[in-house]
Write a protein that holds these residues in place. Structure first.
Motif, PDB file in Angstrom:
ATOM      1  N   ALA A 682       0.823  -1.221   0.000  1.00  0.00           N
ATOM      2  CA  ALA A 682       0.000   0.000   0.000  1.00  0.00           C
ATOM      3  C   ALA A 682       0.845   1.254   0.000  1.00  0.00           C
ATOM      4  O   ALA A 682       0.560   2.210  -0.733  1.00  0.00           O
ATOM      5  CB  ALA A 682      -0.937  -0.026   1.213  1.00  0.00           C
ATOM      6  N   ASN A 683       1.871   1.308   0.850  1.00  0.00           N
ATOM      7  CA  ASN A 683       2.685   2.528   0.916  1.00  0.00           C
ATOM      8  C   ASN A 683       3.429   2.779  -0.386  1.00  0.00           C
ATOM      9  O   ASN A 683       3.603   3.920  -0.810  1.00  0.00           O
ATOM     10  CB  ASN A 683       3.646   2.469   2.091  1.00  0.00           C
ATOM     11  N   VAL A 684       3.876   1.698  -1.033  1.00  0.00           N
ATOM     12  CA  VAL A 684       4.556   1.847  -2.320  1.00  0.00           C
ATOM     13  C   VAL A 684       3.560   2.295  -3.372  1.00  0.00           C
ATOM     14  O   VAL A 684       3.871   3.147  -4.224  1.00  0.00           O
ATOM     15  CB  VAL A 684       5.239   0.524  -2.725  1.00  0.00           C
ATOM     16  N   LYS A 685       2.344   1.727  -3.321  1.00  0.00           N
ATOM     17  CA  LYS A 685       1.303   2.097  -4.284  1.00  0.00           C
ATOM     18  C   LYS A 685       0.945   3.566  -4.154  1.00  0.00           C
ATOM     19  O   LYS A 685       0.767   4.274  -5.167  1.00  0.00           O
ATOM     20  CB  LYS A 685       0.076   1.218  -4.048  1.00  0.00           C
ATOM     21  N   GLN A 686       0.870   4.063  -2.925  1.00  0.00           N
ATOM     22  CA  GLN A 686       0.534   5.464  -2.718  1.00  0.00           C
ATOM     23  C   GLN A 686       1.621   6.381  -3.291  1.00  0.00           C
ATOM     24  O   GLN A 686       1.309   7.395  -3.920  1.00  0.00           O
ATOM     25  CB  GLN A 686       0.351   5.715  -1.220  1.00  0.00           C
ATOM     26  N   ALA A 687       2.896   6.037  -3.087  1.00  0.00           N
ATOM     27  CA  ALA A 687       3.991   6.860  -3.616  1.00  0.00           C
ATOM     28  C   ALA A 687       3.999   6.855  -5.146  1.00  0.00           C
ATOM     29  O   ALA A 687       4.249   7.891  -5.785  1.00  0.00           O
ATOM     30  CB  ALA A 687       5.331   6.342  -3.081  1.00  0.00           C
TER      31      ALA A 687
END
Length: 899
Positions: A682-687
């Motif tokens: 999720a955090n990578v997807k958001q970035a």
């Protein structure tokens, strides 16, 4: 002395004129002398009237008349003219014919005085007198013939002693003077005739007859005897010449007869050397001395042989008699020797023995001062029999291949030097080309392809050194070497290595070797190819090179220079490759990995290689490669802009957020990468979504395709033995994040990892294998093994440790898979078919009608730079174009273009 009749005598008149000139000269003398002068003047001159003096053309001033002066009396010591010219009263005896005998003791006539002047007794009006001078010497009764006989008797006795080798019993000085006297009296011709007959008799009787008696002995013995007599004869003639030196210089030198220096060898040659029983034995004796030295049966008697050569020169028989016989026997010997050696010895041994034989023969000619014609003819027959007639044996493939395989530099150099004596060094080319082609083909089409480029570079370096050193940079052999490399490098073989295509394997391997150099730098250079070795020229694998030569001295270079040297050598191989499309495809793919992963060892080396390719292949070849470098630069600037905007907008603090770096690539310039599905954290997807929003706000109308298979990241991991920073791929990171919060003994199944990551099954197996089965294992596989099975489970490796904090885990995506390799080859083969079809259409549009053979030939020329197809594949493309109605067949095996 006689005067010619009719010519008047001028002695008295000249005297009178002289006295008249003296009277006309002005003088400044004392009075007594003047009076004396006047007295003499009155005796010699006639009285002159004043009128006469005034009418003289040379008269300037009239002198005072002295006629009135009293006559001066002569001084006591003055001599009167009559006394000065007084002669005996007896007149010379004159014959009735007017001849005056000056030999008579009578005095000349007394001068007469007429009118006070003295007149001589010779009357100029009576005509010339004939003067006769008689010989004052008295005639002797000398007999020159008797003197000649006397002197010859003495000379004959002296000659007898000289011919007996005696030096006493006569005086050379007295004999010399006797010869001189005889020559001055005109007996030189007689004297020489007797000397010639006496010497000829001596040589015939005392020299030739004993030698003829020895003619039945061996040749060397006869030669020794003749040389002894020749030395004796020269010694005798030295004494004789000293005695007859005046005869030699005064008579023989200016006559048609030979001088004594010429007479000495002429007589010995005509009498002794030319004898039918002696001539052949003398010459054969000298030749036998050389024959014994050649066969090592007898050591050469140097003094005896030198004396023989000198005698042949002195007698003038060297060129006419000795040289032809010597060369004939030498030819027989060399012919037999070469036939024997070429069958019994190997080629290196034969070459060494031939060089030794030639050197020994020429050295003998120079040592004993044999004529230059002998050296020239002997060298010619040596080279003819040893080289020209043995050309087939010396250039035989089997013999040459043995030397080439053993890297026998010294033997090859000797072989080439021997052939080069007759400009036959280029005759090695067929065998040389055949060996190079065979050796290179074994490397190119061999099963072991991993070391192909290393072996090719070693072969190329070895052959280049061989060409420079052993073959003396022979132009023909150099062309043969390049043509052979071009031939075998472009050989293709449909097989597993090229996935059934006609692609050349060399192009692919060159690209991979360049990738190895640019990724690893100087550390990636094999030791066998480094320039810093003591011998930079190495033999083929498994062979030992000869001792280093001068060109192979140790080279001290820095790392950048070492890499550039290797790139230059690889480029030498690349020039021979016709189908450069394979190299371009693999080089482009490897360059993309290096740029995206940041794996280049040196940016300067990358730029240097790109410049080399542009120079070699043109700007069209490197256009996409240059665009790849530009994309990396633009992406770096784009990321700086994004991070600055992020900090300004959100107050981004380093370390609290995900540090994202993105490279935006042009799809046309970069290789095509497959889209592999994966579930991104999720955090990578958001970035990622945040960056995409930023990019589209700046560049409208562009679409971004994310290639997660090329991504890599750095992540912190905590193990029981400490924390580490792992450098992993994006797929490895996705798998490792599944173990967050788990204990060391908690297991995750293969099925769970497959479903949570969303990766295809092959990618999951490959990723788990790199994490649990490689050298560095952050995960533990249960049960242990090298293969990943569906029933396997995985846990965190609590015992993972490494001396370094940052640990690089094996990244699978950095290595090319078989599928990727196959895909690249198939894409290149398909592109080549399209290029072939395009070339066919272009040719038909320009020619309209063309025959089959001409079309195939033109297509091969047009597509050579990108890779030549087989003739059968060209026919298939022609059929495809006929099916597409681009062209049609006509009668006579012709094709025509369909507009």
């Amino acid at each position: 002395m006689k005067e010619s009749p009719g010519v008047p005598s001028t002695s008295a008149s000249n005297h009178q004129q002289h006295q008249d000139r003296k009277r006309k000269r002005p003088s400044r003398q004392p009075a007594d002398q003047k009076s004396s002068q006047q007295t003499l003047q009155s005796l010699y001159s006639k009285p002159h009237s004043p009128a006469a003096c005034s009418t003289s053309p040379s008269h300037k001033r009239q002198r005072p008349d002295d006629s009135s002066a009293p006559p001066a009396t002569p001084p006591p010591n003055s001599l009167a003219m009559a006394d000065m010219y007084s002669f005996s009263s007896r007149s010379p005896s004159t014959a009735s014919n007017g001849v005056i005998d000056l030999t008579n003791g009578s005095s000349p006539a007394t001068p007469r005085r007429i009118n006070g002047s003295v007149k001589s007794g010779i009357n100029p009006h009576t005509g010339a007198k004939k003067l006769v001078v008689k010989n004052l010497k008295t005639n002797t009764s000398w007999d020159s013939k008797a003197y000649l006989e006397k002197i010859w008797g003495q000379l004959d006795e002296a000659l007898a002693l000289i011919f007996k080798d005696g030096q006493q019993g006569f005086s050379k000085e007295d004999l010399y003077r006797g010869v001189e006297n005889v020559c001055r009296q005109g007996g030189a011709s007689t004297l020489f005739s007797r000397l010639e007959a006496r010497c000829k008799s001596h040589v015939e009787r005392d020299m030739r007859e004993p030698l003829v008696e020895k003619a039945g002995q061996d040749h060397v013995t006869v030669l020794k005897a003749v040389l002894a007599e020749w030395a004796r004869w020269k010694k005798q003639m030295t004494v004789i010449r000293a005695i007859f030196f005046f005869l030699d210089r005064s008579y023989l030198l200016s006559s048609s007869k030979p001088t004594l220096d010429q007479f000495t060898p002429q007589l010995f040659r005509s009498v002794v050397f030319s004898h039918e029983l002696l001539k052949s034995k003398i010459v054969d004796g000298a030749c036998e001395l050389v024959a014994g030295d050649r066969t090592s049966t007898a050591a050469l008697d140097k003094d005896l042989y030198q004396q023989a050569i000198d005698m042949f020169h002195d007698l003038g028989t060297y060129t006419s008699t000795f040289e032809p016989r010597f060369l004939a026997l030498s030819q027989d010997y060399v012919s037999e020797w070469s036939e024997q050696m070429i069958t019994e010895k190997s080629i290196p041994e034969y070459v060494a023995l031939a060089d030794e034989l030639i050197a020994k023969e020429i050295e003998r000619c120079e040592e004993y001062k044999m004529d230059s014609s002998t050296r020239r003819e002997l060298l010619s027959l040596l080279e003819d029999h040893l080289i020209v007639r043995k050309e087939a044996d010396l250039t035989d493939y089997d013999a040459l291949s043995t030397l080439l395989e053993n890297y026998a530099m010294a033997d090859l150099k000797s072989l080439y030097a021997l052939l080069a004596r007759r400009s036959l060094g280029s005759k090695l080319r067929p065998s040389f080309e055949k060996w190079v082609d065979k050796t290179g083909t074994d490397i190119v089409l061999g099963k072991e392809s991993d070391d192909m480029i290393i072996n090719l570079l070693s072969l190329k370096r070895s052959l280049d050194q061989m060409w420079r050193s052993s073959f003396q940079r022979d132009e023909s052999l150099g062309h043969g070497l390049r043509e052979s490399f071009e031939t075998f490098i472009n050989k293709t073989k449909k097989g597993d290595a090229t996935w059934g295509t006609d692609n050349t394997k060399v192009g692919e391997m060159i690209a991979k070797y360049v990738d190895q150099l640019l990724r690893g730098g100087v550390k990636a250079i094999p030791e066998v190819l480094t320039a810093r070795r003591s011998s930079s020229i190495t033999a083929l694998p498994g062979q030992q090179p000869d001792a280093p030569v001068e060109d192979n001295e140790e080279m001290e270079v820095d790392e950048d220079a070492e890499v550039n040297i290797q790139l230059d050598q690889v480029l030498d191989l690349f020039r021979f490759v016709h189908g450069k499309a394979v190299f371009e495809a693999f080089y482009k793919k490897d360059l993309a990995r290096r740029l995206l992963m940041g794996r280049s060892a040196s940016a300067d080396a990358e730029r240097s290689m790109l410049t080399r390719l542009k120079t070699e292949c043109g700007s069209g070849f490197t256009q996409n490669l240059e665009q790849m470098f530009k994309d990396i630069e633009l992406a770096r600037e784009e990321m700086q802009s994004y991070k600055q905007r992020l900090e300004d907008r959100l107050g981004f603090e380093k370390g609290k957020k995900l540090d994202l770096n993105v490279n935006i690539l042009s799809s046309a310039a970069w290789p095509t990468y497959p889209d592999i599905p994966v579930i991104i954290p999720a955090n990578v997807k958001q970035a990622i979504d945040d960056f995409e929003l930023h990019y589209k706000s700046k560049h409208t109308g562009r679409k971004l395709d994310w290639k997660h298979a090329l991504a890599h990241c750095q992540m912190r991991a905590t193990f029981s033995k400490g924390s580490k920073e792992l450098v992993v791929s994006s797929f490895q990171a996705v798998v490792l994040l599944l173990f967050n919060g788990l204990k060391d003994d908690e297991h995750l199944t293969y099925a769970h990892i497959l479903s949570e990551t969303g990766l295809p099954e092959p990618e999951v197996k490959r990723t788990l294998q790199s994490l649990a089965c490689a050298k560095l294992r952050p995960l533990t596989k249960h049960p242990k093994g090298k293969d990943i099975n569906e029933t396997d489970t995985f846990t965190i490796n609590g015992n993972f440790e490494h001396p370094k904090y940052r640990v690089k885990i094996n990244q699978v995506q950095l290595k090319e898979t078989k599928e990727e390799n196959k895909e690249t080859h198939m894409r290149v083969a398909e592109d080549r078919n399209f290029e072939c079809q395009a070339a066919i259409v272009r040719i038909l549009k320009s020619r309209k009608t063309i025959s089959h053979q001409e079309l195939v030939s033109e297509v091969i020329k047009a597509t050579m730079s990108r890779g030549v197809l087989a003739v059968s594949d060209i026919k298939k493309n022609i059929d495809r174009l006929i099916e597409k109605d681009y062209m049609e067949r006509e009668e006579g095996n012709m094709y025509s273009y369909v507009a």
